[in-house]
Design a protein around this motif. Structure first.
Motif, PDB file in Angstrom:
ATOM      1  N   LEU A 106       0.819  -1.214   0.000  1.00 48.76           N
ATOM      2  CA  LEU A 106       0.000   0.000   0.000  1.00 48.76           C
ATOM      3  C   LEU A 106       0.854   1.265   0.000  1.00 48.76           C
ATOM      4  CD1 LEU A 106      -2.734  -1.092   2.572  1.00 48.76           C
ATOM      5  CD2 LEU A 106      -3.033  -0.806   0.100  1.00 48.76           C
ATOM      6  N   LEU A 107       1.969   1.237   0.720  1.00 50.84           N
ATOM      7  CA  LEU A 107       2.831   2.417   0.805  1.00 50.84           C
ATOM      8  C   LEU A 107       4.046   2.312  -0.112  1.00 50.84           C
ATOM      9  CD1 LEU A 107       2.762   3.191   4.641  1.00 50.84           C
ATOM     10  CD2 LEU A 107       1.290   4.076   2.824  1.00 50.84           C
ATOM     11  N   ASP A 108       4.118   1.225  -0.876  1.00 48.19           N
ATOM     12  CA  ASP A 108       5.222   1.016  -1.821  1.00 48.19           C
ATOM     13  C   ASP A 108       6.567   1.187  -1.120  1.00 48.19           C
ATOM     14  OD1 ASP A 108       6.431   0.477  -4.246  1.00 48.19           O
ATOM     15  OD2 ASP A 108       6.406   2.554  -4.927  1.00 48.19           O
ATOM     16  N   ILE A 109       6.730   0.459  -0.015  1.00 46.64           N
ATOM     17  CA  ILE A 109       7.967   0.538   0.767  1.00 46.64           C
ATOM     18  C   ILE A 109       8.910  -0.572   0.311  1.00 46.64           C
ATOM     19  CG2 ILE A 109       8.966   0.533   3.084  1.00 46.64           C
ATOM     20  CD1 ILE A 109       6.232   1.200   4.207  1.00 46.64           C
ATOM     21  N   PRO A 110      10.134  -0.248  -0.084  1.00 47.08           N
ATOM     22  CA  PRO A 110      11.100  -1.297  -0.442  1.00 47.08           C
ATOM     23  C   PRO A 110      11.288  -2.262   0.719  1.00 47.08           C
ATOM     24  CG  PRO A 110      11.907   0.869  -1.101  1.00 47.08           C
ATOM     25  CD  PRO A 110      10.701   1.102  -0.256  1.00 47.08           C
ATOM     26  N   LEU A 111      11.541  -3.526   0.390  1.00 47.84           N
ATOM     27  CA  LEU A 111      11.608  -4.564   1.422  1.00 47.84           C
ATOM     28  C   LEU A 111      12.595  -4.252   2.548  1.00 47.84           C
ATOM     29  CD1 LEU A 111      10.581  -7.256   2.408  1.00 47.84           C
ATOM     30  CD2 LEU A 111      12.184  -8.393   0.858  1.00 47.84           C
ATOM     31  N   PRO A 112      13.829  -3.797   2.263  1.00 46.65           N
ATOM     32  CA  PRO A 112      14.732  -3.485   3.383  1.00 46.65           C
ATOM     33  C   PRO A 112      14.162  -2.429   4.324  1.00 46.65           C
ATOM     34  CG  PRO A 112      15.971  -3.620   1.329  1.00 46.65           C
ATOM     35  CD  PRO A 112      14.515  -3.642   0.960  1.00 46.65           C
ATOM     36  N   ASP A 113      13.518  -1.406   3.747  1.00 45.20           N
ATOM     37  CA  ASP A 113      12.928  -0.355   4.576  1.00 45.20           C
ATOM     38  C   ASP A 113      11.706  -0.864   5.329  1.00 45.20           C
ATOM     39  OD1 ASP A 113      14.507   2.142   3.767  1.00 45.20           O
ATOM     40  OD2 ASP A 113      13.883   1.379   1.828  1.00 45.20           O
TER      41      ASP A 113
END
Length: 203
Positions: A106-113
């Motif tokens: 939903l927030l398009d957060i990269p996996l590491p973040d």
């Protein structure tokens, strides 16, 4: 654009009365706008909130950067608004695995973040340090459960970490019997999380 013009734009378009001195303080890093103020500031500057935030480091900053309200996000995650907002306020994510994955989408957060803002990065780093020292196969399951990528990719990264660490240990011991192995292995273990993401092509 002057600080007075920005202040006027925030009032004219969003109904927020912000003194020009406050805008100047934000610019100098002597304070920070709240969610409504950030939206108004971005509007007055004709940019997106994400352009003003830089690299988000908290769940709240990721939500602000994407322009999503907390009630909307809580609803899409299947949470009560108050429960979600308390997580944001305390900086402690307690959603389940499905909600965690959905949050990233939903927030398009990269996996590491995503692992960092949901408080799972330290646990992953612990697994990776153990992976380096002992049989990596023993930690493939726990790591794969935290990292939703093809299992073969994750296992290859774990194998590489294990091999690199043991090669480093061997070179250290052969270089000098009087030099503690930790002299070189310590920095590797300290940076093992970054190395993991690099091996996965995500850093």
């Amino acid at each position: 654009m002057s600080h007075a013009n920005i202040s006027h734009g925030m009032w004219a378009s969003y109904g927020l009365r912000i003194h020009p001195a406050t805008v100047l303080a934000w610019e100098r890093g002597e304070g920070a706008p709240d969610e409504r103020e950030l939206t108004a500031l971005a509007g007055a500057l004709w940019c997106a909130p994400a352009d003003l935030l830089g690299r988000p480091t908290t769940l709240r900053e990721w939500r602000w950067a994407r322009g999503v309200t907390s009630p909307d996000l809580a609803h899409q995650l299947g949470m009560r608004r108050g429960d979600y907002e308390r997580m944001e306020e305390r900086g402690r994510w307690s959603g389940n695995a499905r909600q965690s994955a959905l949050l990233g989408q939903l927030l398009d957060i990269p996996l590491p973040d995503l692992l960092a803002v949901t408080g799972r990065a330290d646990k992953l780093a612990d697994h990776l340090r153990s992976t380096a020292k002992v049989r990596w196969q023993a930690y493939a399951g726990p790591v794969c459960a935290m990292v939703p990528l093809p299992r073969e990719r994750v296992e290859e990264a774990l194998r590489r970490i294990n091999e690199e660490y043991h090669a480093l240990m061997a070179s250290t011991l052969s270089w000098s019997a009087s030099a503690p192995a930790e002299d070189k292995s310590g920095p590797y273990l300290d940076g093992v999380l970054d190395r993991f993401w690099t091996l996965l092509g995500m850093n």
